[in-house]
Design an enzyme around this catalytic site. Sequence first.
Site, PDB file in Angstrom:
ATOM      1  N   ASP A 226       0.811  -1.224   0.000  1.00 23.15           N
ATOM      2  CA  ASP A 226       0.000   0.000   0.000  1.00 23.15           C
ATOM      3  C   ASP A 226       0.848   1.280   0.000  1.00 23.15           C
ATOM      4  O   ASP A 226       0.353   2.355  -0.326  1.00 23.15           O
ATOM      5  CB  ASP A 226      -0.934   0.040   1.215  1.00 23.15           C
ATOM      6  CG  ASP A 226      -2.027  -1.019   1.124  1.00 23.15           C
ATOM      7  OD1 ASP A 226      -1.994  -1.807   0.171  1.00 23.15           O
ATOM      8  OD2 ASP A 226      -2.896  -1.051   2.005  1.00 23.15           O
ATOM      9  N   ARG A 567       0.707  -8.369  -5.225  1.00 17.91           N
ATOM     10  CA  ARG A 567       1.386  -8.502  -3.946  1.00 17.91           C
ATOM     11  C   ARG A 567       2.061  -9.871  -3.831  1.00 17.91           C
ATOM     12  O   ARG A 567       2.933 -10.077  -2.998  1.00 17.91           O
ATOM     13  CB  ARG A 567       0.455  -8.188  -2.769  1.00 17.91           C
ATOM     14  CG  ARG A 567      -0.554  -9.240  -2.435  1.00 17.91           C
ATOM     15  CD  ARG A 567      -1.414  -8.809  -1.251  1.00 17.91           C
ATOM     16  NE  ARG A 567      -2.073  -9.953  -0.678  1.00 17.91           N
ATOM     17  CZ  ARG A 567      -2.908  -9.926   0.330  1.00 17.91           C
ATOM     18  NH1 ARG A 567      -3.224  -8.774   0.882  1.00 17.91           N
ATOM     19  NH2 ARG A 567      -3.454 -11.019   0.797  1.00 17.91           N
TER      20      ARG A 567
END
Length: 694
Positions: A226, A567
Amino acid sequence: MGSQDVHKHILDHPAAGRVIANNNPEILERQGFVPNRIKIFDSVYTRLSDQPQYRFAVNKEAETVLPDIMKNPVQKVVRKNDISPGEKKAFLKKRRIGVMFSGGPAPGGHNVIAGLFDELKACNPESRLFGFILGADGLLESRYVEIKKQMVDALRNMGGFSMIKTGRTKIDTPKKMAQALKTCQTLGLEGLVVIGGDDSNTNAAFLAQHFISAGISVIGVPKTIDGDIQVSSDDGTKLLAASFGFHSAARAFSQNISNLASDAASDVKYWHVCKVMGRVASHLTLEAVLQTHANLAFIGEELAEYVDTERLEKAAEKGEIDYTAYGITLRHLSRIICDAIVRRAAFGKNYGVMIIPEGILESINEIQVFIIKLNKIIADFNTIHDLDFHRSFPSLNEKLDYLRRISTGMLDRNGFPIWNQRDDELFNQLPGFFQEGLLVERDLHGNFQFSQVRTEKIIMDMVTDYLGVLKEQGVYKIGIEQSYYQSFMAFRDMDPDTYAAALFTDPAARFLLVKPKIISLKTLKQALVSAGLLNPEDEIPGPVTEIFRRSEPRFKIQTHFFGYDGRGGDPTAFDCHYTYNLGLTAFHLVANGATGQMAAIKNLEQTFENWEAMGIPIARLMHLEERKGRLELVMEKSMVDLSSNAFQVFKACREKWLAADAGEDHFRKPGPVRFKGRTEDDRPITLVLNAFSG
Ligand code: FBP
């Protein structure tokens, strides 16, 4: 030959063995890649140099609950000169260190372990590294594995956290603290390295405080795709520009988004709607739009600041203040999207690519209010009844019924209901899938699970509905290129100019727009009749009908969610180098007795030669935040700074990238994720831009 034999024959073939092997030459090369080491790590012996010039505002609550680590200064890992034989021996002693992942995976995690392992073994080959399985659960249940060279070698520069897995368990009770300490003491650990995001570094700080008297140090490592772990001191000095994994995930998303841009520009029929991870902050969206120049992108932090000036002015005329003018609504957001779509369509581009941050709902006032209220209702129910809200009310109807009972005062006749009838009415106007999304179970840290809500669907459903209205109003139309119109008509022996005046708003324009009042074959005929080009009983000429049909838009979308893919991806060169050095730094922080510090690399935005290994006090980064309906002390997330260069560049370029004009699109191809050569120079664009001064 039987089919069994054919398979065997193929499987025995060396070429078949090569092509279906788990590893291919590129992966082998990746595993063998050796990241650079920051210069300081050429030296075996280090010490920590305090950097008191970097100050932070003090949170009173943090001071009370984390007293022993609160006064930690920022520290820099430096060479230790004039080292005595005794000190050398102490530094090279046999050590036992534990390591765990925590939270969502982020590319580069294995390299943190590799750096930590290599340095630990280089100082003393008899030292041992233990990895806790499944994050905090492994620590609490004493489930661990000793990390060996073979395990590390197999995963150098490789994505995922598969070596020891990860989890989101929170260590939030005295009992869990005691369990964690017991595990570390039983293993004889000198230090514990927690590789995680804001919540996990919060865990690390509380563990550090609890472990002080046992003399076990706890070091955090800034992980999260993030990108919301960034640290600046009070004077604005950037001590940590990004968490690891951010660059790799952003690059992976960007490559896919750029492929979708190619697709959109090729078959010219879809709007690709890309929801991009980032639970609260929009850093990933900002980086992805800078990487790809997508036509449309929304930064949650900007939407949150939205003020409807028209509404404010209207209210001001009556001497009133309209507080509802502050903050954007879903409806307004959908109108902004429609406007962009309509403008591009007018130039023949009824396609495009847009990026929506996963956490966009956080920035939409009306929804944020629901989220906060529902957090509180669920938390209160769990505490008061010592039950679990979601198990007690498994279906949506049961949940809605519970909310209705609160709103009508049935559950608390004396109190002022947090969920009032107006909330209930508005909530019931939302589609079921979205109600369910807003009621989704919070994670163990009390975070709203945005990744499980089909945000893009609610927004795009509203967009589709409103585009339907705009089509009816004759506003949403596809512009037809003049040259195409001319040749199309001429090829069919029709005089283009004869019809142009009746059909188009500006017959001389490069892109011709059919007049707003012509929205059907019936209205087309009326226009031709009143222009004297057709008798009422005649049929509309075929080519004219065809041109009209071409001007009629069909809005088609494809939605995509980019998150788990990126990710779990392999790290970029930048992240390979970054994470390996974070591992080295974590070792040197433990070896020098630091605790409650987060390993960090300063000057990430500069060339590798300028990178510096640091320790940043986690307790100084804490603030109070609403979680599960109450305020809790957690590490503060870093949001997109609207005055930053990166955001300002996006703002300055977005009209160009929307390309609502006669020119070409401006898509950028970021290229594939790489890991070798001088590609650590390929660092996040946001970092590069934000480092410019003047
Ligand atoms: P971390 O903060 O733990 O790094 O995780 C961030 C994230 O990848 C978010 O972008 C996303 O909202 C969330 O994880 C999804 O988590 P889950 O694994 O629970 O689906």
